[in-house]
Design a protein around this motif. Structure first.
Motif, PDB file in Angstrom:
ATOM      1  N   PRO A  72       0.824  -1.209   0.000  1.00  0.00           N
ATOM      2  CA  PRO A  72       0.000   0.000   0.000  1.00  0.00           C
ATOM      3  C   PRO A  72       0.856   1.255   0.000  1.00  0.00           C
ATOM      4  CG  PRO A  72       0.042  -1.011   2.182  1.00  0.00           C
ATOM      5  CD  PRO A  72       0.716  -1.978   1.239  1.00  0.00           C
ATOM      6  N   ALA A  73       0.311   2.280  -0.631  1.00  0.00           N
ATOM      7  CA  ALA A  73       1.020   3.558  -0.668  1.00  0.00           C
ATOM      8  C   ALA A  73       0.929   4.238   0.683  1.00  0.00           C
ATOM      9  CB  ALA A  73       0.411   4.451  -1.755  1.00  0.00           C
ATOM     10  N   ALA A  74       1.781   5.236   0.883  1.00  0.00           N
ATOM     11  CA  ALA A  74       1.750   5.994   2.140  1.00  0.00           C
ATOM     12  C   ALA A  74       0.430   6.736   2.254  1.00  0.00           C
ATOM     13  CB  ALA A  74       2.915   6.966   2.171  1.00  0.00           C
ATOM     14  N   GLU A 173       0.803   4.303  -9.100  1.00  0.00           N
ATOM     15  CA  GLU A 173       1.113   5.452  -8.245  1.00  0.00           C
ATOM     16  C   GLU A 173      -0.145   6.083  -7.649  1.00  0.00           C
ATOM     17  OE1 GLU A 173       4.295   4.075  -9.948  1.00  0.00           O
ATOM     18  OE2 GLU A 173       2.757   4.890 -11.267  1.00  0.00           O
ATOM     19  N   GLY A 174      -1.257   6.035  -8.377  1.00  0.00           N
ATOM     20  CA  GLY A 174      -2.473   6.651  -7.875  1.00  0.00           C
ATOM     21  C   GLY A 174      -3.481   6.917  -8.962  1.00  0.00           C
ATOM     22  N   TYR A 175      -4.399   7.844  -8.659  1.00  0.00           N
ATOM     23  CA  TYR A 175      -5.458   8.226  -9.592  1.00  0.00           C
ATOM     24  C   TYR A 175      -5.208   9.664 -10.053  1.00  0.00           C
ATOM     25  CZ  TYR A 175      -7.989   4.206  -7.694  1.00  0.00           C
ATOM     26  OH  TYR A 175      -8.349   2.938  -7.298  1.00  0.00           O
ATOM     27  N   TYR A 176      -5.227   9.865 -11.367  1.00  0.00           N
ATOM     28  CA  TYR A 176      -5.024  11.182 -11.964  1.00  0.00           C
ATOM     29  C   TYR A 176      -6.348  11.628 -12.569  1.00  0.00           C
ATOM     30  CZ  TYR A 176      -0.229   9.552 -11.478  1.00  0.00           C
ATOM     31  OH  TYR A 176       0.940   9.059 -10.969  1.00  0.00           O
ATOM     32  N   TRP A 234      -4.591  14.786  -8.313  1.00  0.00           N
ATOM     33  CA  TRP A 234      -4.285  13.368  -8.238  1.00  0.00           C
ATOM     34  C   TRP A 234      -4.376  12.935  -6.786  1.00  0.00           C
ATOM     35  CZ3 TRP A 234      -0.258   9.879  -6.668  1.00  0.00           C
ATOM     36  CH2 TRP A 234       0.653  10.451  -5.765  1.00  0.00           C
ATOM     37  N   GLN A 235      -4.513  11.649  -6.565  1.00  0.00           N
ATOM     38  CA  GLN A 235      -4.536  11.115  -5.214  1.00  0.00           C
ATOM     39  C   GLN A 235      -3.915   9.724  -5.214  1.00  0.00           C
ATOM     40  OE1 GLN A 235      -8.862  11.587  -5.072  1.00  0.00           O
ATOM     41  NE2 GLN A 235      -9.041   9.397  -4.565  1.00  0.00           N
TER      42      GLN A 235
END
Length: 255
Positions: A72-74, A173-176, A234-235
């Motif tokens: 999981p990401a930070a 990396e996440g959602y853009y 982004w998140q």
């Protein structure tokens, strides 16, 4: 004299018979060619979509499941100190970069984004990333291409986009979140739409663009339809998907 007339009649009859047989054979050949053309059109407009849809769904599910098993990401930081968008390096040809969600194309619309724009990519795996253009979230032009009527018809409804529509890209990396701005039709030779600042040679980018290209008109390729969007935010993955695509993102991981 009578024998000559009879011989002439037989010759004329033979010629008429030959002509009729030739016309009959030509008719059968034209009918066969017509059937072949219809079958080819059906293959192009139906079967390639069926086959490509299956491959693309599998690619989306594999990618989403892979993200689900990754570390999981930070936890996301407060918005006031939110970091710049995470940007991955450009991968090798054929590698999956992420998943594209476009609610305007349907609540469950998901397509894989794959590195490269060769037929091997576009004809099977959906959305292709133009090599050398920016990656998701990066300052510059994240440019992609896709078919409009065949091989999954991934950008069939691109002309339905309305300014303000959100376009989502999910990566490891996440959602853009990109916001659609405008569109135009250009000739295929207009490669300047892929520049870091679209159509502005030499300009230094200060924003993050998403440029989607496809053929125009829907059943032709005389032009290119180009849609432009700008990165809004982004998140990280740990924050979960944006609300608008939460159901589609969940389904992608469960497939």
């Amino acid at each position: 004299m009578l024998e000559l007339e009879q011989e002439s009649g037989r010759t004329a009859h033979s010629r008429r018979g030959l002509l009729l047989r030739t016309i009959h054979i030509a008719g059968e050949l034209l009918l066969t060619v017509g059937v072949i053309v219809l079958l080819f059109v059906a293959w192009q407009l139906w079967w390639t979509n069926v086959a490509s849809d299956a491959r693309q769904r599998e690619a989306v599910h594999d990618y989403a499941r892979g993200i689900g098993t990754a570390a999981p990401a930070a936890p996301p930081l407060p918005s006031a100190v939110a970091p710049e968008p995470a940007v991955a390096p450009e991968p090798a040809e054929g590698a999956t970069i992420g998943i594209l969600y476009v609610p305007r194309f349907g609540a469950d619309y998901t397509r894989p984004i794959v590195q490269g724009t060769t037929p091997a990519v576009l004809d099977t795996l959906g959305i292709g990333h133009y090599q050398g253009t920016a990656m998701p979230g990066a300052v510059g032009n994240f440019a992609v291409a896709g078919h409009r009527q065949t091989h999954g018809a991934v950008l069939d409804h691109i002309d339905a986009l309305v300014p303000g529509d959100r376009i989502y890209v999910q990566t490891r990396e996440g959602y853009y979140v990109y916001v659609f701005r405008n569109s135009q039709t250009v000739l295929p030779s207009r490669t300047d739409v892929l520049l870091p600042v679209p159509m502005r040679p030499g300009a230094a980018p200060t924003e993050s663009y998403l440029t989607m290209t496809t053929c125009n008109p829907r059943f032709g390729s005389e032009e290119r339809f180009v849609a432009y969007a700008l990165l809004e935010r982004w998140q990280s993955l740990s924050a979960g998907p944006p609300a608008e695509i939460s159901r589609a993102a969940r389904a992608a991981g469960e497939g």
